[in-house]
Write an enzyme that holds these catalytic residues in place. Structure first.
Site, PDB file in Angstrom:
ATOM      1  CB  ALA A 124       3.110  53.842 -20.290  1.00  0.00           C
ATOM      2  CG  ASN A 129      -4.705  43.643 -11.051  1.00  0.00           C
ATOM      3  OD1 ASN A 129      -5.810  43.194 -11.373  1.00  0.00           O
ATOM      4  ND2 ASN A 129      -3.648  42.859 -10.867  1.00  0.00           N
ATOM      5  CB  SER A 132     -11.813  52.290 -13.115  1.00  0.00           C
ATOM      6  OG  SER A 132     -12.565  52.161 -14.298  1.00  0.00           O
ATOM      7  CG  ASP A 241      -8.675  67.203 -15.802  1.00  0.00           C
ATOM      8  OD1 ASP A 241      -9.383  66.200 -15.593  1.00  0.00           O
ATOM      9  OD2 ASP A 241      -8.285  67.975 -14.895  1.00  0.00           O
ATOM     10  CD  GLN A 280     -43.866  64.166 -36.220  1.00  0.00           C
ATOM     11  OE1 GLN A 280     -44.599  63.275 -35.791  1.00  0.00           O
ATOM     12  NE2 GLN A 280     -44.166  65.431 -36.099  1.00  0.00           N
ATOM     13  CD  GLU A 364      -8.169  59.965 -23.660  1.00  0.00           C
ATOM     14  OE1 GLU A 364      -7.968  60.959 -22.970  1.00  0.00           O
ATOM     15  OE2 GLU A 364      -7.421  59.625 -24.588  1.00  0.00           O
ATOM     16  CB  THR A 366     -15.419  53.804 -17.519  1.00  0.00           C
ATOM     17  OG1 THR A 366     -15.447  54.110 -16.117  1.00  0.00           O
ATOM     18  CG2 THR A 366     -14.484  52.627 -17.779  1.00  0.00           C
TER      19      THR A 366
HETATM   20  N1  COS Z   1      -6.014  67.875 -11.258  1.00  0.00           N
HETATM   21  C1  COS Z   1      -5.279  68.078 -10.157  1.00  0.00           C
HETATM   22  N2  COS Z   1      -5.286  67.233  -9.085  1.00  0.00           N
HETATM   23  C2  COS Z   1      -6.048  66.127  -9.160  1.00  0.00           C
HETATM   24  C3  COS Z   1      -6.831  65.849 -10.287  1.00  0.00           C
HETATM   25  C4  COS Z   1      -6.800  66.781 -11.356  1.00  0.00           C
HETATM   26  N3  COS Z   1      -7.521  66.589 -12.476  1.00  0.00           N
HETATM   27  N4  COS Z   1      -7.503  64.698 -10.079  1.00  0.00           N
HETATM   28  C5  COS Z   1      -7.152  64.267  -8.863  1.00  0.00           C
HETATM   29  N5  COS Z   1      -6.279  65.138  -8.300  1.00  0.00           N
HETATM   30  C6  COS Z   1      -5.682  65.025  -6.968  1.00  0.00           C
HETATM   31  C7  COS Z   1      -6.775  65.032  -5.918  1.00  0.00           C
HETATM   32  O1  COS Z   1      -7.127  66.353  -5.581  1.00  0.00           O
HETATM   33  C8  COS Z   1      -6.149  64.252  -4.776  1.00  0.00           C
HETATM   34  O2  COS Z   1      -5.312  65.068  -3.998  1.00  0.00           O
HETATM   35  P1  COS Z   1      -5.854  65.692  -2.562  1.00  0.00           P
HETATM   36  O3  COS Z   1      -6.333  64.554  -1.773  1.00  0.00           O
HETATM   37  O4  COS Z   1      -4.648  66.352  -2.043  1.00  0.00           O
HETATM   38  O5  COS Z   1      -6.947  66.636  -2.963  1.00  0.00           O
HETATM   39  C9  COS Z   1      -5.240  63.269  -5.484  1.00  0.00           C
HETATM   40  O6  COS Z   1      -5.048  63.750  -6.821  1.00  0.00           O
HETATM   41  C10 COS Z   1      -5.843  61.891  -5.552  1.00  0.00           C
HETATM   42  O7  COS Z   1      -7.086  61.994  -6.207  1.00  0.00           O
HETATM   43  P2  COS Z   1      -8.337  61.078  -5.864  1.00  0.00           P
HETATM   44  O8  COS Z   1      -8.542  61.025  -4.391  1.00  0.00           O
HETATM   45  O9  COS Z   1      -9.465  61.557  -6.691  1.00  0.00           O
HETATM   46  O10 COS Z   1      -7.769  59.638  -6.338  1.00  0.00           O
HETATM   47  P3  COS Z   1      -8.507  58.263  -6.598  1.00  0.00           P
HETATM   48  O11 COS Z   1      -7.537  57.185  -6.364  1.00  0.00           O
HETATM   49  O12 COS Z   1      -9.811  58.237  -5.887  1.00  0.00           O
HETATM   50  O13 COS Z   1      -8.734  58.253  -8.199  1.00  0.00           O
HETATM   51  C11 COS Z   1      -9.999  58.650 -10.180  1.00  0.00           C
HETATM   52  C12 COS Z   1      -9.473  59.181  -8.859  1.00  0.00           C
HETATM   53  C13 COS Z   1     -10.937  57.483 -10.034  1.00  0.00           C
HETATM   54  C14 COS Z   1     -10.728  59.848 -10.761  1.00  0.00           C
HETATM   55  C15 COS Z   1      -8.812  58.269 -11.100  1.00  0.00           C
HETATM   56  O14 COS Z   1      -8.218  57.078 -10.655  1.00  0.00           O
HETATM   57  C16 COS Z   1      -9.197  58.127 -12.567  1.00  0.00           C
HETATM   58  O15 COS Z   1      -9.302  59.120 -13.286  1.00  0.00           O
HETATM   59  N6  COS Z   1      -9.385  56.880 -13.050  1.00  0.00           N
HETATM   60  C17 COS Z   1      -9.595  56.621 -14.451  1.00  0.00           C
HETATM   61  C18 COS Z   1      -8.267  56.444 -15.107  1.00  0.00           C
HETATM   62  C19 COS Z   1      -8.303  56.699 -16.563  1.00  0.00           C
HETATM   63  O16 COS Z   1      -8.837  57.697 -17.034  1.00  0.00           O
HETATM   64  N7  COS Z   1      -7.707  55.801 -17.314  1.00  0.00           N
HETATM   65  C20 COS Z   1      -7.570  55.957 -18.705  1.00  0.00           C
HETATM   66  C21 COS Z   1      -6.191  55.560 -19.034  1.00  0.00           C
HETATM   67  S1  COS Z   1      -5.423  56.487 -20.229  1.00  0.00           S
HETATM   68  S2  COS Z   1      -6.475  56.211 -21.845  1.00  0.00           S
END
Ligand code: COS
Length: 383
Positions: A124, A129, A132, A241, A280, A364, A366
């Site tokens: 969750a 808001n 992404s 990831d 083709q 997961e 966009t």
């Molecule tokens: N593994 C380890 N650390 C991670 C990481 C990962 N995969 N991804 C980010 N971090 C760390 C970063 O390194 C950063 O720490 P440092 O500043 O100390 O290096 C910290 O977490 C914050 O990361 P970041 O600055 O990238 O945060 P943002 O707020 O810019 O967000 C995104 C990054 C946009 C990538 C993130 O909000 C995201 O993935 N959004 C999509 C969400 C999503 O997938 N939703 C689906 C819902 S579930 S179906």
């Protein structure tokens, strides 16, 4: 370099393929119509070890790692997406959150019943808001003595309506947010103050449900903080990831199935006195699907293998998620095109595959967010 999968994963593949053909394919239309997976099918999936496949054996898992999970999800990609959509968030998002972020005690307590499929879990994170911009959470957790009080709500949570265990991400320090201000909690369904809100109506993925979750002064014992306070965002990103690799594997499996259906149709459908496969224009559509499936499969196995080495795979996970989700959408479009009118009809599974593929580019994270993750990494690394 060895391109062969370990023998145990080939055995796994065969077992899953048989299960898909014997048990899942025959009921996939029923699942679509009734918007429900029969409970005995969930039980069978549990008995086959699907719910704990990648986790270490000491926590009740199958010890097959992310590569094993990729093989499982690839094979499930050949049938209705409902089945993998119950499984993947449970394993890749909720389970991996506990594996990556939890204490030893928490792993020993929560992973075994999850691996056995006795307890279903959900992840969750998303809020109205915070989609992404996942760190923009409004759900707050405040410490009071030996417990936390959580207020807020989550939306579109897969398995939210059936989950026994909910990994809730909440703000514990608004000033820090992504860097130390977000904490994950292991919430059990009967914790006071938890309730399920509305269950969503969606374009596709019938049989797999998403729901709103509401926390009203929900009380969570402090020992249910997942790992350390403030580490929630990193845990969520690490789990995502894995979720992205699993999604890619499913998309490869869906593409392969669409390719095989299209070859069969093209070989048997006769127009102008010969099978349309002799044109083709049709051949090139099949070829594009085949190239994509081959590339997507290799990239996905590589990402899963790297994850199993304990290495960070954020870039690769974002790459395979983007590539394979776009591949599956293109393959669904091409398969409908090759089939022509019949592909558009409800009695044929292609229109379902077409609708189900669409979400792959959205959930997961966009594909725009995946490209942002890759771009940031490229610019940081310089290569
Ligand atoms: N593994 C380890 N650390 C991670 C990481 C990962 N995969 N991804 C980010 N971090 C760390 C970063 O390194 C950063 O720490 P440092 O500043 O100390 O290096 C910290 O977490 C914050 O990361 P970041 O600055 O990238 O945060 P943002 O707020 O810019 O967000 C995104 C990054 C946009 C990538 C993130 O909000 C995201 O993935 N959004 C999509 C969400 C999503 O997938 N939703 C689906 C819902 S579930 S179906």
């Amino acid at each position: 370099m060895d391109f062969n999968l370990p023998q145990e994963l080939e055995i796994l593949r065969k077992m899953v393929r048989d299960f898909v053909n014997d048990r899942l394919q025959p009921i996939s239309e029923k699942v679509e119509e009734e918007d429900e997976i029969p409970p005995e099918i969930i039980r069978e999936m549990a008995e086959l070890g699907f719910f704990g496949l990648p986790f270490p054996e000491e926590y009740g898992g199958g010890g097959m790692g992310e590569l094993g999970m990729a093989v499982l999800l690839e094979e499930l990609g050949a049938t209705s997406a409902a089945f993998s959509n119950v499984l993947a968030p449970h394993v890749e998002l909720a389970g991996m959150s506990i594996l990556f972020g939890g204490t030893e005690e928490q792993k020993k307590k929560y992973l075994p019943p999850m691996c056995a499929g006795e307890k279903i879990a959900c992840f969750a994170l998303t809020e109205p808001n915070a989609g992404s911009d996942a760190a923009n959470l409004a759900t707050r957790a405040e410490r009071r003595g030996d417990r936390y009080i959580i207020n807020g709500s989550k939306i579109w949570i897969t398995n939210g309506n059936i989950a026994d265990i909910i990994i809730v991400y909440a703000l514990t320090d608004p000033a820090l947010r992504a860097r130390g201000g977000i904490t994950a909690f292991i919430v059990e369904r009967d914790f006071p103050g938890f309730k399920v809100g509305k269950v969503d109506r969606k374009m596709g993925l019938r049989g797999s449900h998403t729901a709103e979750l509401i926390f009203e002064n929900m009380e969570v014992p402090a020992e249910n903080v997942l790992g350390e306070v403030g580490m929630g965002f990193i845990t969520a990103m690490k789990a995502l990831d894995m979720g992205r690799i699993g999604l890619a594997a499913g998309a490869v499996g869906a593409t392969q199935k669409l390719l095989e259906m299209s070859i069969q149709w093209a070989n048997t459908r006769v127009q102008f006195g010969r099978p349309i496969a002799e044109n083709q224009a049709i051949q090139w559509m099949l070829v594009d699907m085949a190239i994509g499936a081959h590339a997507g499969r290799l990239m996905t196995y590589h990402a899963a293998w790297k994850a199993d080495q304990g290495l960070r795979v954020s870039r690769e996970a974002a790459m395979v998620k983007t590539f394979c989700s776009e591949l599956a959408n293109r393959a669904a479009d091409l398969a409908v095109q090759i089939h022509g009118g019949i592909g558009y009809m409800k009695e044929y599974p292609l229109e379902r595959a077409y609708r189900d593929a669409r979400i792959l580019k959205i959930y997961e994270g966009t594909n725009e967010i995946q490209r942002l993750v890759i771009a940031r990494d490229l610019l940081k690394a310089g290569k």
